[in-house]
Design a protein around this motif. Sequence first.
Motif, short mmCIF file in Angstrom:
data_model
loop_
_atom_site.label_atom_id
_atom_site.label_comp_id
_atom_site.label_asym_id
_atom_site.label_seq_id
_atom_site.Cartn_x
_atom_site.Cartn_y
_atom_site.Cartn_z
N TYR A 1 0.83 -1.20 0.00
CA TYR A 1 0.00 0.00 0.00
C TYR A 1 0.87 1.25 0.00
CZ TYR A 1 0.91 0.47 5.02
OH TYR A 1 1.51 0.62 6.24
N ASP A 2 0.29 2.35 -0.47
CA ASP A 2 0.97 3.64 -0.50
C ASP A 2 0.70 4.35 0.82
OD1 ASP A 2 1.89 6.22 -0.92
OD2 ASP A 2 1.03 6.39 -2.92
N THR B 1 -1.34 7.72 1.04
CA THR B 1 -2.78 7.83 0.78
C THR B 1 -3.64 6.88 1.59
OG1 THR B 1 -2.60 6.27 -1.06
CG2 THR B 1 -2.36 8.60 -1.59
N GLU B 2 -3.05 5.81 2.12
CA GLU B 2 -3.86 4.84 2.85
C GLU B 2 -3.02 4.14 3.92
OE1 GLU B 2 -5.01 1.44 0.39
OE2 GLU B 2 -3.40 1.95 -0.97
N ASN B 3 -3.71 3.61 4.92
CA ASN B 3 -3.04 2.80 5.95
C ASN B 3 -4.02 1.71 6.39
OD1 ASN B 3 -1.72 1.62 8.04
ND2 ASN B 3 -1.26 3.51 9.12
N PRO B 4 -3.88 0.51 5.84
CA PRO B 4 -4.83 -0.56 6.17
C PRO B 4 -4.77 -1.00 7.63
CG PRO B 4 -3.03 -1.40 4.84
CD PRO B 4 -2.86 0.07 4.90
N MET C 1 -7.72 0.57 9.71
CA MET C 1 -9.10 0.23 9.36
C MET C 1 -9.73 -0.58 10.49
SD MET C 1 -8.54 -0.75 5.35
CE MET C 1 -10.16 -1.41 5.18
#
Length: 133
Positions: free
Chosen positions: A110-111, A114-117, A120
Motif C-alpha cells: 500500500y501507498d 494515501t492509505e493505511n490498512p 481500518m
Amino acid sequence: RIMPVAVGTSVDQAPLQTTELLNVGDADLQYEVDVSSLEAARKDNFGFQSMVLENPVGNIPGRSTALLRWRFLPLEAKEYLYSCKVKYSGGAVGQTVTREETIRVYCFGYDPRTENPHTMTMPGIKTGLVPPP
C-alpha cells in the motif's frame, strides 16, 4: 495472507511475517520450499526481490510445527500472490515418505501517503466477514 506492507519499506524495516507448517505425525518431517517462483518474480521486477523466505529448508519435529519466515518488500500498491511448492519427506518409521503441496502467500503493498490498512476497523461479527472469536 500476510499483513500489508508499505511501498518503499527497506529490508531492515520489513516486518518478519510467518506461516505455519504442521506435522501431526509422531516422526520428524523435513521440508524444502521451492523458491523458483520468488526468483521468477525477481526477474520480472528488474532484479528487485520483493519476497524473501529466510528458511526454505528445515525440520518439523513430530506433533509440532515450524514457522516459515517471510519478508515482503512491495514495489507497487497492489495485491501480490506467490505460489511455492513445499516438498516434505520423512514422517514414517522405517521408510521415508515424500509428499508435495503448493502454498499460496497473498500480500498487499500500500501507498502510505494515501492509505493505511492497519488503521481500518474490523467489520462486525454479524456481517459474516470475520470468524467468531
